[in-house]
Design a protein around this motif. Structure first.
Motif, short mmCIF file in Angstrom:
data_model
loop_
_atom_site.label_atom_id
_atom_site.label_comp_id
_atom_site.label_asym_id
_atom_site.label_seq_id
_atom_site.Cartn_x
_atom_site.Cartn_y
_atom_site.Cartn_z
N PHE A 2 0.82 -1.23 0.00
CA PHE A 2 0.00 0.00 0.00
C PHE A 2 0.85 1.27 0.00
CE2 PHE A 2 0.87 -1.93 4.01
CZ PHE A 2 1.61 -0.93 4.63
N CYS A 3 2.16 1.14 -0.21
CA CYS A 3 3.05 2.29 -0.02
C CYS A 3 3.69 2.72 -1.33
CB CYS A 3 4.13 1.94 1.00
SG CYS A 3 5.42 3.19 1.15
N MET A 43 10.71 9.37 11.98
CA MET A 43 11.38 8.73 10.82
C MET A 43 10.29 7.96 10.07
SD MET A 43 14.55 9.73 11.12
CE MET A 43 14.99 8.87 9.63
N GLY A 97 9.27 9.08 6.73
CA GLY A 97 9.26 9.47 5.32
C GLY A 97 9.61 8.27 4.44
N GLU A 146 12.99 2.48 5.00
CA GLU A 146 12.88 1.71 6.24
C GLU A 146 14.12 2.06 7.09
OE1 GLU A 146 10.90 -0.36 8.15
OE2 GLU A 146 12.70 -0.20 9.37
N PRO A 147 13.93 2.88 8.13
CA PRO A 147 15.11 3.38 8.87
C PRO A 147 15.98 2.27 9.44
CG PRO A 147 13.04 4.09 9.91
CD PRO A 147 12.67 3.45 8.63
N SER A 207 8.82 -1.27 9.82
CA SER A 207 7.90 -2.30 9.35
C SER A 207 8.17 -3.62 10.09
CB SER A 207 8.08 -2.48 7.85
OG SER A 207 9.43 -2.74 7.56
N SER A 252 4.77 -0.63 12.32
CA SER A 252 3.71 -0.67 11.31
C SER A 252 3.14 -2.08 11.26
CB SER A 252 4.30 -0.27 9.95
OG SER A 252 4.75 1.07 10.02
N HIS A 275 -0.52 -3.25 10.74
CA HIS A 275 -1.43 -3.36 9.58
C HIS A 275 -2.29 -4.61 9.50
CE1 HIS A 275 0.76 0.09 8.28
NE2 HIS A 275 1.83 -0.57 7.92
N CYS A 288 -2.61 0.94 8.77
CA CYS A 288 -3.11 1.65 7.60
C CYS A 288 -4.45 1.04 7.19
CB CYS A 288 -2.07 1.51 6.48
SG CYS A 288 -2.53 2.31 4.96
N ILE A 333 -4.26 4.87 10.38
CA ILE A 333 -3.94 5.81 9.31
C ILE A 333 -4.85 5.54 8.12
CG2 ILE A 333 -2.06 6.80 7.93
CD1 ILE A 333 -0.07 5.13 9.52
N PRO A 334 -5.78 6.46 7.83
CA PRO A 334 -6.59 6.24 6.62
C PRO A 334 -5.65 6.17 5.42
CG PRO A 334 -7.46 8.04 7.96
CD PRO A 334 -6.12 7.69 8.53
N PHE A 335 -5.81 5.14 4.62
CA PHE A 335 -4.93 4.93 3.46
C PHE A 335 -4.95 6.16 2.55
CE2 PHE A 335 -4.93 3.37 -1.06
CZ PHE A 335 -3.57 3.14 -1.14
N CYS A 356 1.09 10.55 4.57
CA CYS A 356 1.78 9.27 4.79
C CYS A 356 1.66 8.39 3.56
CB CYS A 356 1.13 8.48 5.91
SG CYS A 356 1.10 9.31 7.44
N GLY A 357 2.77 7.84 3.15
CA GLY A 357 2.74 6.87 2.07
C GLY A 357 2.65 7.49 0.69
N1 SAH Z 1 9.35 2.20 6.64
C1 SAH Z 1 8.83 2.64 7.87
C2 SAH Z 1 8.65 4.14 7.95
C3 SAH Z 1 8.15 4.84 6.74
S1 SAH Z 1 6.47 4.55 6.32
C4 SAH Z 1 7.52 1.91 8.18
O1 SAH Z 1 6.99 1.23 7.31
O2 SAH Z 1 7.07 2.02 9.31
C5 SAH Z 1 5.62 5.48 7.57
C6 SAH Z 1 4.18 5.05 7.79
O3 SAH Z 1 3.36 5.36 6.67
C7 SAH Z 1 4.05 3.55 8.02
O4 SAH Z 1 3.24 3.27 9.12
C8 SAH Z 1 3.40 3.10 6.76
O5 SAH Z 1 2.72 1.92 6.93
C9 SAH Z 1 2.51 4.25 6.42
N2 SAH Z 1 2.07 4.25 5.04
C10 SAH Z 1 2.75 3.81 3.95
N3 SAH Z 1 2.02 3.97 2.84
C11 SAH Z 1 0.84 4.54 3.22
C12 SAH Z 1 -0.31 4.99 2.51
N4 SAH Z 1 -0.37 4.91 1.19
N5 SAH Z 1 -1.30 5.55 3.21
C13 SAH Z 1 -1.20 5.67 4.56
N6 SAH Z 1 -0.15 5.29 5.28
C14 SAH Z 1 0.87 4.72 4.61
#
Ligand code: SAH
Ligand code: SF4
Length: 376
Positions: A117-118, A163, A165, A168-169, A201, A221, A223, A266, A296-298, A342-343
Motif C-alpha cells: 500500500f506504499c 522517521m 518518510g 525503512e530506517p 515495518s 507498522s 497493519h 493503515c 492511518i486512513p490509506f 503518509c505513504g
Molecule cells: N518504513 C517505515 C517508515 C516509513 S512509512 C515503516 O513502514 O514504518 C511510515 C508510515 O506510513 C508507516 O506506518 C506506513 O505503513 C505508512 N504508510 C505507507 N504507505 C501509506 C499509505 N499509502 N497511506 C497511509 N499510510 C501509509
C-alpha cells in the motif's frame, strides 16, 4: 572531497578535531555552530581561532542537500524535495500543529521492503542515505523555518521528529544511529527521546539493537492481526512473523522512553478494516504488549489499486479497540493536496530492484485470502 561535518555526531566530531590537534570543547563549539546556529561557513564562527577555521576549511565542509522544490499545503504542511544525486531525490515534510512542529524525515532513496500500500515501496530501492543526508534534512528545515516564522533567538521550530518518510530506517541502521544522536544531543537539536520516533515495518533484530544503542520512541507498522494477511501486506513478515515482532516490542519497552509501543495500522477498504479483524487485534495484543494504536486512513496513489476505508469503518474499528481499553487515535490526513501525506512520498528513485515487476508478479501469485475481499 572534503568530509561533510553533517555526517558526524558529537563523538565523531570530537575524534576529527582530536586528529587536528584540537581539544574536545572546540568540537562542541563547532557542533553548536552547525546545528544550533545553522552555520555553513567556517569564516562566520567568530569564537573559533582563525588558525582552526583555516584548518577546517582545508579538510571539511558543511554540505546541505540541494533543494529541488518546496510546496506549501493549504493546511500549512510543507514538503521539501532534495536532490541526493544519481537521479534520486527524497522528501521531508513539516507538519505544524497548535502546540508543536513535527518533521517527517526520509532514511533511504526508495525502500526495499515493498509494502503493498506504499508508494515508496512501489518505487523500489536505490540506496541508503548517509547520516549527513538524514541530518541535512533536519538542519535545512529547522533553520529555514526559524527564518520563515521569524522565531526569536534560541526558540526552535521543530520539537518532534518522526522517521516516517521514505525508506525503512532500520535497514539503514549505521547511518541512522549517529543521526539520532545529533537530534538528541544538547549541543545538537536537544530533542527529547520521547519526541524522536523511529517507525519500522518490523526488523526484529534491529529493534533489539536500537534498544541497546539509542532507545527512542518506537512505532511499529502492524497493519494486520495475523500472519496470513500481514504476509500479503508487508513482505518481510514472511521472515519475521508477528509473534517474533511482538516479542521484540516487549523487550524494547525495557529501555524505551515511553511505556508503550505505537502500532500504526493503515486502513484499507475491504482488506484489513473489519470489526472482526479489530477483535482479533485485541486478542493479539491485550495483556501482551502495552500499546497504543494509530489508525492511518490509506492515502491513495496511482497504481495502488487500493481504496481508503470509509470514515464509518475507521470509527467502528477504533471503537472495538477503545472498548477493549486500548488507546486509539485516528491520524489526521495532512498535506494531501501536495502529496505529502503518509505513504504518498515518492521523491524520485532510480530503482535497482525491479520493484514494479516484482509487485506485479506478487499480485499475480498471492492466493486471494477471503479477508482481503479479493483486492490483493
Ligand atoms: N518504513 C517505515 C517508515 C516509513 S512509512 C515503516 O513502514 O514504518 C511510515 C508510515 O506510513 C508507516 O506506518 C506506513 O505503513 C505508512 N504508510 C505507507 N504507505 C501509506 C499509505 N499509502 N497511506 C497511509 N499510510 C501509509
Ligand atoms: Fe518501506 Fe515503510 Fe513503505 Fe513499507 S511502508 S515500503 S517499509 S517505507
Amino acid at each position: 572531497m572534503p568530509v561533510n561535518l553533517l555526517d558526524f555526531d558529537l563523538e565523531g566530531l570530537a575524534a576529527l578535531c582530536a586528529g587536528l590537534g584540537e581539544k574536545r570543547f572546540r568540537a562542541v563549539q563547532l557542533y553548536r555552530w552547525i546545528h544550533q546556529k545553522g552555520a555553513s561557513d567556517f569564516a562566520h564562527m567568530s569564537d573559533l581561532a582563525k588558525g582552526l577555521r583555516g584548518k577546517l576549511a582545508a579538510v571539511a565542509e558543511i554540505r546541505g542537500l540541494p533543494l529541488i522544490s518546496e510546496h506549501v499545503s493549504a493546511d500549512g504542511t510543507i514538503k521539501w524535495l532534495f536532490d541526493v544525486g544519481g537521479g534520486n531525490a527524497v522528501e521531508s515534510v513539516y507538519i505544524p500543529e497548535d502546540d508543536r512542529g513535527t518533521l517527517c524525515l526520509s532514511s533511504q532513496a526508495g525502500c526495499a521492503v515493498g509494502c503493498r500500500f506504499c508508494s515508496t515501496g512501489h518505487q523500489g530501492f536505490s540506496r541508503n542515505l548517509s547520516t549527513g543526508e538524514i541530518v541535512g534534512q533536519l538542519w535545512f528545515a529547522e533553520h529555514r523555518l526559524r527564518q520563515r516564522l521569524a522565531l526569536p533567538a534560541g526558540e526552535r521550530a521543530i520539537d518532534n521528529v518522526v522517521m516516517m518518510g521514505m525508506g525503512e530506517p532500520l535497514q539503514n541502521y549505521d547511518a541512522l544511529v549517529p543521526a539520532l544522536r545529533t537530534m538528541l544531543s544538547d549541543h545538537g537539536y536537544g530533542l527529547s527521546r520521547r519526541r524522536v520516533t523511529v517507525s519500522t515495518s518490523g526488523l526484529t533484530r534491529m529493534i533489539d539493537r536500537l534498544r541497546n544503542d539509542c532507545p527512542v520512541a518506537l512505532a511499529v507498522s502492524l497493519h494486520a492481526p495475523n500472519d496470513k494477511l500481514r504476509d500479503a501486506l508487508v513482505p518481510l513478515n514472511r521472515k519475521h512473523g508477528i509473534d517474533e515482532l511482538l516479542d521484540a516490542c516487549v523487550r524494547y519497552l525495557d529501555a524505551a522512553p515511553r511505556d508503550f509501543i505505537t502500532f500504526e495500522y493503515c486502513m484499507l477498504d475491504g482488506v484489513n478494516d473489519t470489526p472482526e479483524l479489530a477483535q482479533e487485534l485485541v486478542r493479539l495484543v491485550r495483556g501482551r504488549v502495552p500499546c497504543k494504536f494509530n489508525l492511518i486512513p490509506f492515502n491513495p496513489f496511482p497504481a495502488s489499486g487500493l481504496k481508503r476505508s470509509s470514515r464509518e469503518r475507521v470509527l467502528a474499528f477504533a471503537r472495538v479497540l477503545q472498548d477493549a481499553g486500548i488507546v486509539t487515535t485516528i491520524r489526521k490526513t495532512r498535506g494531501d493536496d501536495i502529496d505529502a501525506a503518509c505513504g504518498q512520498l515518492a521523491g524520485e528513485v532510480q530503482d535497482r530492484t525491479n520493484a514494479r515487476e516484482r509487485l506485479a508478479l506478487r499480485r499475480a501469485v498471492i492466493p486471494i485470502a477471503a479477508t482481503t475481499g479479493g483486492l490483493l
